[in-house]
Design a protein around this motif. Structure first.
Motif, mmCIF file in Angstrom:
data_model
loop_
_atom_site.group_PDB
_atom_site.id
_atom_site.type_symbol
_atom_site.label_atom_id
_atom_site.label_comp_id
_atom_site.label_asym_id
_atom_site.label_seq_id
_atom_site.Cartn_x
_atom_site.Cartn_y
_atom_site.Cartn_z
ATOM 1 N N GLU A 5 0.802 -1.231 0.000
ATOM 2 C CA GLU A 5 0.000 0.000 0.000
ATOM 3 C C GLU A 5 0.833 1.278 0.000
ATOM 4 O O GLU A 5 0.501 2.249 0.667
ATOM 5 C CB GLU A 5 -0.985 -0.003 1.174
ATOM 6 N N CYS A 6 1.916 1.286 -0.751
ATOM 7 C CA CYS A 6 2.710 2.510 -0.847
ATOM 8 C C CYS A 6 2.027 3.517 -1.766
ATOM 9 O O CYS A 6 2.273 4.714 -1.671
ATOM 10 C CB CYS A 6 4.119 2.207 -1.353
ATOM 11 N N GLY A 7 1.206 3.029 -2.696
ATOM 12 C CA GLY A 7 0.449 3.944 -3.548
ATOM 13 C C GLY A 7 1.208 4.478 -4.752
ATOM 14 O O GLY A 7 0.707 5.338 -5.461
ATOM 15 N N ARG A 8 2.418 3.985 -4.964
ATOM 16 C CA ARG A 8 3.177 4.542 -6.090
ATOM 17 C C ARG A 8 2.551 4.188 -7.435
ATOM 18 O O ARG A 8 2.599 4.978 -8.378
ATOM 19 C CB ARG A 8 4.636 4.072 -6.026
ATOM 20 N N VAL A 52 4.952 1.695 5.354
ATOM 21 C CA VAL A 52 4.641 0.504 4.561
ATOM 22 C C VAL A 52 5.784 -0.520 4.600
ATOM 23 O O VAL A 52 5.573 -1.690 4.337
ATOM 24 C CB VAL A 52 4.297 0.844 3.096
ATOM 25 N N ASN A 109 -7.112 4.634 -5.448
ATOM 26 C CA ASN A 109 -6.344 4.763 -4.211
ATOM 27 C C ASN A 109 -7.245 4.502 -3.011
ATOM 28 O O ASN A 109 -6.789 4.402 -1.899
ATOM 29 C CB ASN A 109 -5.696 6.153 -4.101
ATOM 30 N N MET A 110 -8.529 4.399 -3.286
ATOM 31 C CA MET A 110 -9.496 4.242 -2.209
ATOM 32 C C MET A 110 -10.643 3.387 -2.731
ATOM 33 O O MET A 110 -11.152 3.631 -3.825
ATOM 34 C CB MET A 110 -10.005 5.647 -1.834
ATOM 35 N N HIS A 113 -0.590 3.935 -8.017
ATOM 36 C CA HIS A 113 -1.722 4.857 -8.211
ATOM 37 C C HIS A 113 -1.241 6.220 -8.694
ATOM 38 O O HIS A 113 -1.741 6.738 -9.690
ATOM 39 C CB HIS A 113 -2.503 5.016 -6.912
ATOM 40 N N ILE A 114 -0.275 6.789 -7.983
ATOM 41 C CA ILE A 114 0.089 8.167 -8.309
ATOM 42 C C ILE A 114 0.799 8.245 -9.658
ATOM 43 O O ILE A 114 0.639 9.219 -10.396
ATOM 44 C CB ILE A 114 0.905 8.834 -7.173
ATOM 45 N N LEU A 164 10.055 5.004 0.451
ATOM 46 C CA LEU A 164 9.498 4.739 -0.883
ATOM 47 C C LEU A 164 8.764 5.933 -1.473
ATOM 48 O O LEU A 164 8.273 5.872 -2.580
ATOM 49 C CB LEU A 164 8.553 3.535 -0.816
ATOM 50 N N PHE A 165 8.681 7.040 -0.736
ATOM 51 C CA PHE A 165 7.970 8.229 -1.221
ATOM 52 C C PHE A 165 6.534 7.844 -1.587
ATOM 53 O O PHE A 165 6.055 8.091 -2.690
ATOM 54 C CB PHE A 165 8.715 8.834 -2.423
ATOM 55 N N CYS A 166 5.855 7.262 -0.627
ATOM 56 C CA CYS A 166 4.487 6.779 -0.842
ATOM 57 C C CYS A 166 3.549 7.904 -1.253
ATOM 58 O O CYS A 166 3.725 9.057 -0.867
ATOM 59 C CB CYS A 166 3.933 6.150 0.428
ATOM 60 N N TYR A 167 2.535 7.509 -1.980
ATOM 61 C CA TYR A 167 1.452 8.449 -2.278
ATOM 62 C C TYR A 167 0.540 8.543 -1.059
ATOM 63 O O TYR A 167 0.209 7.519 -0.457
ATOM 64 C CB TYR A 167 0.649 7.961 -3.483
#
Lengths: 446, 452
Positions: free
Chosen positions: A348-351, B102, A366-367, A353-354, B41-44
């Motif tokens: 779930e780092c979201g990279r 994370v 993202n949600m 998505h972004i 990791l520079f997460c979003y």
């Protein structure tokens, strides 16, 4: 146990892992250590005419580092050997005598006159070395004097010198190519026309590694001034692979033996070059960073992989990937993949998505139901692979081919059909637009 | 035969004491900081930001460290949390940002706390002031309490151009940062350096020795100033619930820690040979560990429930254990015994959980003790604001506030430990910041009305 031995244009070696012409092969002491460590051969650091060149006494090397200060790009402004010719020749002869089973190739660079090449070839033959490699690649220093890449960038010169060398020696001639050209196939074709037995590539890439923002000078510098150097190391491997493949699949040079060079650190790197047509590989940066012992990993890794794959000798897989390198226009435009995120592996780092949201196709959430969650929106996903590339967890995101299902983005049924750009109705130049005919591939026959 | 009570200074060599009170977390050097920063990791929409009560943009400041801009990183931190230096030292990161990281998926989070310290240390050692007083608005605000909540509020107000008078009962500012936290967490006089940095912005006058309810009243402040912020903290310690019989050497742990923090030469500070601490929070741990570091031979921390229920984090518990503190769970004190007017032992009743309820088992034991430190929670004393209590609504035992830290009185805001919350420095800082922003909005609205 797989047989790693190679016969490269008549030069025999117990394995395909050779040290490239560079500082590690500048003298007997280093080469002896390399052979004791298990390297299959060396290309002795480039010899020139006496008096020897002079190197700078400032820094000769620069680097770009990855995490943990891993050297991912490495450059140098060192010139050819700065030792007298006689000393090098004597050592080459001695080492070859002591290690008759190892490949001993001698790199050469002399001015562009037939006499110069003729003279040095005769001296090298006396050492009983196995072959010569013509250094048409060094992009710094020597190129300003009309040698190195100054020759390699002009196909006519490449052909001319290769021809002289073939006339004046019985030894196999390998031409080392510079990547600092627009089309690598041209100097390779010239080498072939000149009668060269093989090409080796790539030499180093013109580069300035860093700028010192305090001194406002290149880094590293020599007394405040810097000059471009030649870059190698893992960062150049993709460029080297492409150039290797271009030569391997080009009609004019197909089948010409290739010694692959450029960022090889592991058995896998080596196997990739070999799959694209290189029958030996040459290593420099990895040895200079980690020492000669890395060859142990390379030999065992290649051997174990070959055993697993059922390849009994190196030639069994050399060039195997070449038929699958093609032009963009022959890629199957009917093929489609969708990203798939393994939710158990996702941290779930979201990279993903972004990256997709900001720069691509808005195809990853993202949600979901008010909870942080990253899911692929198949209606938007073009299968570009960006998310998988930026994901920090290997294999968390995979690209899954659609098989007999409708692509939710295009509404098109993906049923295994083949249609490339030359056949596509959107291509005004298409000779014979076809709809969904899997057998109508127009790629030229091999 | 040892004398009783056996309390004395210099039980171990002064050098050993000094070493013991050295930095709990040695600062990262440049290379360590680079390696640690490269793991981010520079997460979003990073979970660590969500987990930080002050909402520091953690991935951004770590990236600034990675790109060799530690002072820029410090600005990112201090913009969100002016006590970012202290929070880097005392925050229970393992239950806040680092728990949310994370990379916990691999069992090892990015070392956010230590990186935050690296950045803020770089700024403070460069002596660079990032903030300045805003253009004067003409408004005057009173802040009561120069702890993290009060000074955070005062600093934000000053940057917004409001004149601030801070009233502080003690002679030094910083609140618990100066008086209530283990010395090894904030070495080198950092608490005072940080207070000085905050006050350097200008426009803030601190009046020391002014205690609400004694020297000043809320009513008078509310009358004199455009707004009042109460950052009173907690003034009392929960009673042990046993008859202490007037015995000497029974003390609140916070008083012991305050005394220790204000002692220049720790080798002169007396400590018992046998010390008992009752409680399970950070204060209990800080008192127990510091007693040990001063040279106490046996320090026993007794908590009435199990390790999982302890308010002190796992990490804090480990710090206690590795420093030689014995932790005994499931026991509560029921009596003390004295000898010649001084404490001699503490009697404990074993407890157990039965159907979720804590009950006595009937089994007892005694711990011989020269000193007993009580650390079973602190209390807000509403007597200080008693004159207003009819209108200053309470929420249980603390001052009632809304999300903007507004109290029931129109010109009065409150934050930090005297209000709801988790009794953490970082929460108090956020309260002060949010209250300042709320005060600023209220004052702007009032000025707008006045201008019409």
């Amino acid at each position: 146990m797989a047989d790693l031995s190679v016969d490269f244009v008549g030069i025999k070696a117990p394995n395909p892992f050779w040290l490239a012409s560079a500082p590690p092969t500048d003298k007997a002491y280093n080469v002896e250590r390399a052979f004791r460590a298990g390297w299959g051969g060396v290309v002795w650091k480039t010899l020139g005419e006496d008096p020897p060149i002079v190197n700078v006494s400032g820094p000769r090397y620069g680097a770009i580092h990855g995490p943990d200060r891993r050297v991912i790009g490495f450059n140098n402004i060192e010139l050819i050997t700065d030792r007298p010719l006689e000393v090098n020749l004597r050592e080459i002869k001695e080492v070859k005598r002591r290690w008759p089973d190892r490949a001993m190739v001698v790199s050469l660079m002399v001015p562009c006159t037939e006499e110069s090449w003729k003279a040095i070839l005769a001296r090298v033959e006396e050492t009983e070395a196995d072959g010569v490699e013509l250094n048409f690649g060094c992009p710094h220093g020597m190129s300003e004097r009309g040698m190195g890449s100054a020759v390699g960038q002009v196909p006519e010169y490449v052909e001319m010198v290769a021809r002289w060398c073939k006339q004046h020696t019985r030894m196999p001639v390998i031409v080392k190519l510079t990547p600092n050209v627009g089309d690598i196939r041209k100097p390779a074709e010239a080498a072939k026309r000149g009668g060269a037995d093989a090409v080796s590539l790539i030499n180093t890439v013109n580069s300035i590694m860093h700028v010192d923002l305090d001194a406002m000078s290149p880094w590293p510098h020599t007394d405040g001034k810097g000059t471009h150097g030649g870059m190698c190391g893992p960062a150049v491997k993709p460029m080297a692979l492409n150039m290797t493949a271009e030569i391997a699949r080009s009609e004019a040079t197909r089948g010409m033996p290739i010694s692959g060079i450029g960022g090889i650190e592991t058995w896998k790197d080596a196997a990739e070059f070999m799959a694209l047509g290189a029958s030996t590989v040459q290593v420099c940066t990895a040895a200079m960073v980690y020492g000669f012992k890395i060859v142990e990993e390379m030999k065992s890794g290649l051997s174990d992989w070959m055993d697993q794959k059922g390849y009994s000798r190196v030639s069994d897989f050399v060039g195997r990937a070449v038929p699958n390198v093609t032009d963009w226009q022959y890629l199957n435009l009917d093929y489609a993949v969708k990203a798939q995120i393994d939710q158990d592996a996702c941290i779930e780092c979201g990279r993903c998505h972004i990256a997709c949201e900001d720069t691509s196709h808005q195809a990853i959430t993202n949600m979901v139901d008010g909870v942080r969650k990253f899911e692929v929106i198949e209606e938007e996903c073009v299968g570009c692979n960006l998310c998988a590339v930026v994901c920090p967890v290997e294999n968390c995101i995979t690209m899954v081919p659609l098989e007999n299902e409708v692509d939710k983005r295009t509404g098109r049924m993906v049923d295994g059909s083949y249609r490339n750009w030359t056949q596509h109705p959107n291509n005004p130049m298409a000779k014979q637009p076809v709809a969904y005919d899997t057998d109508a591939a127009l790629e030229p026959a091999e | 035969m040892s004398t009783h009570p056996d309390i004395g200074a210099g039980r171990i060599p002064a050098e050993a004491i000094e070493a013991g009170f050295g930095d709990l977390h040695p600062a990262l050097d440049r290379n360590e900081a680079r390696v640690a920063s490269e793991r981010c990791l520079f997460c979003y929409d990073a979970p660590c930001i969500q987990a930080c009560p002050t909402g520091i943009d953690i991935p951004l400041f770590i990236r600034q460290i990675m790109t060799e801009n530690p002072q820029g990183a410090a600005k990112t931190i201090l913009d969100a949390n002016i006590f970012g230096g202290m929070c880097a030292r005392v925050c229970p990161t393992e239950t806040l940002c680092e728990e949310a990281c994370v990379r916990m998926a691999e069992g090892k989070p990015v070392e956010i706390g230590r990186l935050q310290r690296y950045a803020t240390d770089a700024l403070f050692s460069a002596g660079r002031q990032l903030y300045r007083q805003g253009a004067a608005t003409g408004a005057r605000v009173a802040v009561v309490g120069a702890g993290p909540a009060g000074l955070s509020c005062a600093h934000k107000l000053a940057t917004l151009g409001h004149a601030v008078d801070v009233f502080e009962a003690r002679e030094k500012g910083g609140g618990l940062n100066e008086h209530g936290i283990a010395a090894y967490k904030t070495t080198g006089g950092f608490a005072q350096k940080e207070v000085a940095y905050i006050l350097e912005v200008g426009g803030i006058t601190v009046h020391h020795g002014k205690r609400l309810g004694r020297d000043i009243t809320l009513a008078s402040l509310a009358a004199e100033y455009d707004a009042v912020f109460l950052g009173l903290g907690l003034q009392a310690v929960n009673a042990l619930g046993v008859d202490e019989g007037g015995l000497a050497n029974i003390e609140d742990a916070v008083a012991f820690i305050e005394r220790l923090r204000q002692t220049d030469d720790l080798s002169t500070l007396p400590i018992g040979r046998k010390v008992v601490v009752v409680g399970g929070g950070m204060t209990a741990i800080d008192a127990a560990v510091q007693a040990k570091k001063l040279g106490a031979e046996e320090v026993t921390l007794v908590y009435r429930r199990g390790a999982d229920a302890m308010p002190a984090s796992r990490y804090e518990q480990e710090v206690a254990l590795t420093n030689g503190v014995v932790i005994r769970h499931f026991a509560r004190p029921y009596a003390v015994q004295g000898e010649g007017g001084a404490l001699a032992s503490v009697l404990f009743m074993r407890t157990a959980l039965e159907g979720g309820k804590l009950v006595d088992t009937g089994e007892t034991f005694a711990l011989p003790a020269d000193q007993l430190f009580k650390a079973i929670g602190q209390l807000f004393l509403p007597t200080d604001v008693a004159d207003e209590s009819a209108v200053l609504e309470m929420d249980g035992v603390k001052i009632k506030v809304d999300v903007e830290c507004r109290t029931s009185l129109p010109k009065v805001w409150a934050g930090g430990d005297c209000t709801r919350g988790r009794d953490l420095t970082v929460v108090a800082v956020e309260d002060g910041k949010q209250a300042a922003l709320s005060i600023d909005r209220a004052l702007a609205a009032r000025l707008a009305v006045a201008a019409e």
